[in-house]
Write a protein that holds these residues in place. Structure first.
Motif, PDB file in Angstrom:
ATOM      1  N   GLY A  56       1.739   3.513   3.780  1.00 40.59           N
ATOM      2  CA  GLY A  56       2.110   2.176   3.370  1.00 40.59           C
ATOM      3  C   GLY A  56       3.336   1.673   4.097  1.00 40.59           C
ATOM      4  O   GLY A  56       4.015   2.440   4.787  1.00 40.59           O
ATOM      5  N   SER A  57       3.597   0.381   3.955  1.00 45.43           N
ATOM      6  CA  SER A  57       4.739  -0.202   4.658  1.00 45.43           C
ATOM      7  C   SER A  57       5.803  -0.669   3.678  1.00 45.43           C
ATOM      8  O   SER A  57       5.508  -1.112   2.574  1.00 45.43           O
ATOM      9  N   VAL A  58       7.053  -0.502   4.097  1.00 44.81           N
ATOM     10  CA  VAL A  58       8.200  -0.939   3.295  1.00 44.81           C
ATOM     11  C   VAL A  58       9.076  -1.776   4.207  1.00 44.81           C
ATOM     12  O   VAL A  58       9.588  -1.279   5.215  1.00 44.81           O
ATOM     13  N   ARG A  59       9.206  -3.054   3.874  1.00 47.46           N
ATOM     14  CA  ARG A  59      10.105  -3.890   4.668  1.00 47.46           C
ATOM     15  C   ARG A  59      11.178  -4.440   3.745  1.00 47.46           C
ATOM     16  O   ARG A  59      10.891  -4.991   2.695  1.00 47.46           O
ATOM     17  N   VAL A  60      12.422  -4.246   4.138  1.00 49.21           N
ATOM     18  CA  VAL A  60      13.538  -4.746   3.341  1.00 49.21           C
ATOM     19  C   VAL A  60      14.396  -5.607   4.256  1.00 49.21           C
ATOM     20  O   VAL A  60      14.938  -5.103   5.249  1.00 49.21           O
ATOM     21  N   GLY A  61      14.471  -6.887   3.938  1.00 43.57           N
ATOM     22  CA  GLY A  61      15.221  -7.813   4.787  1.00 43.57           C
ATOM     23  C   GLY A  61      14.701  -7.789   6.208  1.00 43.57           C
ATOM     24  O   GLY A  61      15.471  -7.877   7.166  1.00 43.57           O
ATOM     25  N   GLY A  62      13.376  -7.605   6.346  1.00 46.60           N
ATOM     26  CA  GLY A  62      12.765  -7.611   7.668  1.00 46.60           C
ATOM     27  C   GLY A  62      12.822  -6.266   8.376  1.00 46.60           C
ATOM     28  O   GLY A  62      12.256  -6.103   9.445  1.00 46.60           O
ATOM     29  N   VAL A  63      13.512  -5.292   7.786  1.00 49.93           N
ATOM     30  CA  VAL A  63      13.639  -3.982   8.441  1.00 49.93           C
ATOM     31  C   VAL A  63      12.512  -3.054   7.979  1.00 49.93           C
ATOM     32  O   VAL A  63      12.235  -2.954   6.779  1.00 49.93           O
ATOM     33  N   ASP A  64      11.872  -2.417   8.930  1.00 50.05           N
ATOM     34  CA  ASP A  64      10.825  -1.439   8.623  1.00 50.05           C
ATOM     35  C   ASP A  64      11.510  -0.129   8.248  1.00 50.05           C
ATOM     36  O   ASP A  64      11.801   0.707   9.088  1.00 50.05           O
ATOM     37  N   GLY A  66       0.797  -1.229   0.000  1.00 45.07           N
ATOM     38  CA  GLY A  66       0.000   0.000   0.000  1.00 45.07           C
ATOM     39  C   GLY A  66       0.824   1.271   0.000  1.00 45.07           C
ATOM     40  O   GLY A  66       0.469   2.266   0.618  1.00 45.07           O
ATOM     41  N   VAL A  67       1.972   1.218  -0.722  1.00 46.59           N
ATOM     42  CA  VAL A  67       2.859   2.378  -0.687  1.00 46.59           C
ATOM     43  C   VAL A  67       2.314   3.513  -1.557  1.00 46.59           C
ATOM     44  O   VAL A  67       2.062   3.334  -2.747  1.00 46.59           O
ATOM     45  N   LYS A 114       0.804   5.270  -6.153  1.00 49.12           N
ATOM     46  CA  LYS A 114      -0.533   5.109  -5.563  1.00 49.12           C
ATOM     47  C   LYS A 114      -0.739   3.680  -5.105  1.00 49.12           C
ATOM     48  O   LYS A 114      -0.844   2.765  -5.921  1.00 49.12           O
ATOM     49  N   ASP A 115      -0.785   3.482  -3.823  1.00 48.36           N
ATOM     50  CA  ASP A 115      -1.206   2.214  -3.236  1.00 48.36           C
ATOM     51  C   ASP A 115      -0.509   1.007  -3.865  1.00 48.36           C
ATOM     52  O   ASP A 115      -1.159   0.070  -4.326  1.00 48.36           O
ATOM     53  N   LEU A 116       0.818   1.059  -3.905  1.00 49.23           N
ATOM     54  CA  LEU A 116       1.564  -0.010  -4.579  1.00 49.23           C
ATOM     55  C   LEU A 116       1.849  -1.180  -3.652  1.00 49.23           C
ATOM     56  O   LEU A 116       2.197  -0.992  -2.491  1.00 49.23           O
ATOM     57  N   ASP A 117       1.693  -2.388  -4.202  1.00 45.16           N
ATOM     58  CA  ASP A 117       2.180  -3.597  -3.538  1.00 45.16           C
ATOM     59  C   ASP A 117       3.283  -4.172  -4.407  1.00 45.16           C
ATOM     60  O   ASP A 117       3.163  -4.197  -5.625  1.00 45.16           O
TER      61      ASP A 117
END
Ligand SMILES: Nc1ncnc2c1ncn2[C@@H]1O[C@H](COP(=O)(O)OP(=O)(O)OP(=O)(O)O)[C@@H](O)[C@H]1O
Ligand SMILES: [Mg+2]
Lengths: 250, 389
Positions: free
Chosen positions: A62-70, A8-9, A24-27
């Motif tokens: 929205g949320s962004v996780r990279v290698g488990g990092v928020d 939801g980025v 807009k609201d990217l997954d």
């Protein structure tokens, strides 16, 4: 869980009192060791997306996780520290430091880590070799051609052995020969060193070397993500990890 | 965590002309601040250090501490000597020095030729007796000898004070309607005496038809005896005398110069501000073209504080070079340079304090000059900075 996971980025800019949203609201999911090409017309938000994944920019929602990092939750300096380990960034215009030699430019990311001078020199040498630019180690950027500069910048992106390499139009300013050399190099990073690559390009031919191409238009993916893939290639099975640059260094 | 040290040096080398100009303008700013500091230090020292702790000046009560206006009878010195305990005595001589302080127009030989057009030179005269050399022990004759009849002994800065090119033994000066020959030159570092013309008190009285002296300077056995002198002047109201420690007298005099000192510091502050603007301006120019570079360094993982430090280091190299240059020039050319002022003349004094002020100026110019451009460059979101051409 995917190595890079966007949910939801949305990115909103206010321009002259009017809001507009390049994203807009990217997954999006990118698996470890995937090579993804990102295409889309100018202004479609490609650079913005790379910057959000790298923690250089923050999403509005929205949320962004990279290698488990928020990633968006990191402060500016924490993000810088995290980036120095996790991400290698390759710019369209190389962005080398003009007063430093190729060697010193490549050494920069290592200055952020506790490491002896000798260990640093070894790593830099390996990275320059991997990028095929060792013979230019003592030249400053002004003495290098565009293609050579981009090789130095690639060496700089891999020297700290990050798992993820993001490249923003890495061949955009290069002639055809230099471009194909750079693309060959990126392919090697993916195949031999097991890196996860996300490459922005305007060039459909360049995109062909990726396993998967995603397209942005007006802030949304043309083909819905995750799940389906678009363009050439299908979602690859995760290849067996190849030796990394660090693995090559004792 | 920092950029290589060379980064700053090489950025400076990239534009040698700009770097040279920045060093030059920073040197000038620091030099001006140093000059003001040396001026204030010289002035303060001359007035603050003139006088000996155990010396007391006795003058006319009501002269408002202005020795030129003070007149006391010729017999008073002997009376004081007889009435007071605790005056220093050595080999039968008392340290009691009756003196005349007078300010008068002095003419040089060249002025007599020029006539009306000649400069009006105001000289400070001190009529003395041999005891003056005991009482004012800072005074040492460096050339020639003490004045005989018709002769004067001049301080090192008399030439500066009266606006002459220089005065040597054997030169002539005219004042109070007479011609006088220079018998010698004396030094008394850091005191107002160095800009005075000394001559025998009887000579001066004869020339001016004065019958009185201005004051009596006495050296006491210790400074604790000075209150006794003051007590004496208060009990003998008929003598109409007042007494004050010599140190106090000259430092009171120095307070008159507080406004000048203030003005000097205000000037230093303005120069300082100009220097700061100059340093900041050249750092702005130097950093302006590096926005993308600084953005890229941040995207590699360098934190902003590290980059700020690098830029400060870069401008500090300039400031350090300028500080060295300015200090060398100040020590070589400003130090000891004599200036004229009403109470005499004094030398600019580039001492430790003045140098410290200069060095601090350099440090501040280095740091503060880099801060605004560094902060402006780094305030930009990285995403925008990287994209800049
Ligand atoms: N900081 C910002 N403030 C306002 N608008 C911005 C900002 N950054 C990007 N934009 C806008 O967001 C949109 C997407 O920009 P972005 O740079 O991500 O596009 P892009 O796909 O990388 O384009 P290109 O192919 O030209 O590089 C553009 O319209 C751009 O003008
Ligand atoms: Mg872009």
């Amino acid at each position: 869980m995917a190595l890079i996971e966007l949910r939801g980025v949305t990115k909103v800019y206010s321009k002259g009192g009017r809001d507009f949203a390049p994203l807009k609201d990217l997954d999006l999911d990118i698996e470890k060791n995937e090579f993804v090409a990102l295409m889309g017309p100018s202004g479609s938000g490609k650079t913005t997306l790379l910057n959000i994944i790298s923690g250089i920019d923050k999403p509005t929602r929205g949320s962004v996780r990279v290698g488990g990092v928020d990633v968006p939750s990191l402060s500016r300096s924490k993000a810088a520290q995290w980036r120095s380990r996790a991400i290698g960034y390759i710019f369209q215009r190389y962005n080398l430091v003009p007063v430093l030699t190729a060697f010193e430019n490549v050494e920069l990311p290592l200055l952020l880590h506790k490491m002896s001078g000798a260990a640093r020199a070894k790593r830099v040498t390996l990275a320059l070799q991997a990028a095929g630019i060792s013979h230019r180690a003592n030249h400053t950027p002004t003495e290098l051609s565009g293609g050579e500069e981009q090789r130095v910048s690639i060496a700089r992106a891999i020297v700290a052995d990050p798992q993820i390499i993001v490249a923003d139009e890495p061949t955009g300013d290069l002639d055809r020969d230099s471009a194909s050399a750079v693309l060959g190099l990126l392919t090697r990073l993916h195949r031999e060193f097991g890196k996860t690559l996300l490459m922005v390009t305007h060039d459909a031919k360049a995109a062909e070397i990726a396993q998967r191409t995603i397209r942005l238009q007006k802030g949304t993916f043309l083909t819905p993500e995750p799940g389906a893939s678009s363009g050439n290639g299908t979602r690859p099975p995760t290849p067996s990890p190849a030796p990394t640059a660090a693995g090559a260094a004792p | 965590m920092l950029l290589p040290w060379d980064y700053g040096v090489r950025n400076l080398q990239r534009r040698p002309l700009r770097t040279a100009l920045t060093i030059a303008s920073t040197t000038l700013a620091i030099l001006l601040v140093l000059a003001v500091a040396a001026f204030v230090r010289g002035l303060s020292r001359t007035l603050g250090e003139t006088g000996i702790e155990e010396n007391v000046i006795v003058y006319l009560n009501g002269a408002e501490r202005d020795l030129v206006r003070s007149q006391i009878p010729n017999r008073t010195p002997a009376l004081l000597e007889a009435s007071l305990q605790g005056i220093r005595r050595r080999e039968g001589t008392s340290y009691v020095s009756p003196e005349i302080n007078l300010s008068t127009v002095v003419k040089l030989a060249s002025d007599l030729v020029q006539g009306e057009k000649a400069l009006t030179r105001l000289g400070l005269l001190r009529g003395i007796m041999p005891a003056a050399f005991l009482v004012h022990r800072e005074v040492a004759i460096v050339e020639g000898r003490a004045p005989g009849p018709g002769e004067v002994l001049v301080g090192r800065f008399v030439a500066t004070k009266i606006g002459a090119e220089g005065l040597r033994v054997g030169d002539g000066v005219d004042f109070e309607g007479r011609h006088w020959n220079v018998s010698g030159i004396f030094a008394a570092p850091g005191t107002v005496y160095e800009s005075e013309i000394w001559l025998n008190v009887e000579d001066l009285q004869r020339a001016t038809r004065l019958e009185d002296v201005s004051c009596v300077v006495m050296t006491m056995e210790s400074k604790e005896k000075i209150p006794d002198v003051q007590a004496f002047t208060r009990t003998r109201l008929d003598l109409e005398l007042a007494a004050m420690s010599e140190r106090e007298y000259y430092s009171e005099l120095g307070k008159q110069y507080a406004p000048i000192r203030m003005l000097a510091w205000v000037m230093a502050l303005l120069v300082w501000g100009g220097g700061l603007a100059g340093a900041a301006n050249s750092m702005y120019a130097s950093v302006a073209g590096r926005t993308a570079e600084l953005g890229a360094l941040q995207s590699i993982g360098f934190v902003r504080s590290a980059l700020v430090l690098s830029l400060i280091q870069e401008s500090s190299i300039v400031a350090a070079a300028a500080t060295l240059g300015a200090s060398a020039i100040a020590l070589g050319f400003l130090n000891g340079f004599a200036l004229n002022f009403t109470q005499g003349a004094f030398a600019l004094r580039v001492d430790g304090t003045a140098l410290l002020i200069g060095i601090l100026t350099g440090v501040f110019l280095g740091i503060l000059g880099a801060l605004p451009p560094a902060l402006r460059a780094l305030k930009k979101p990285i995403a925008i900075a990287i994209a800049e051409r």
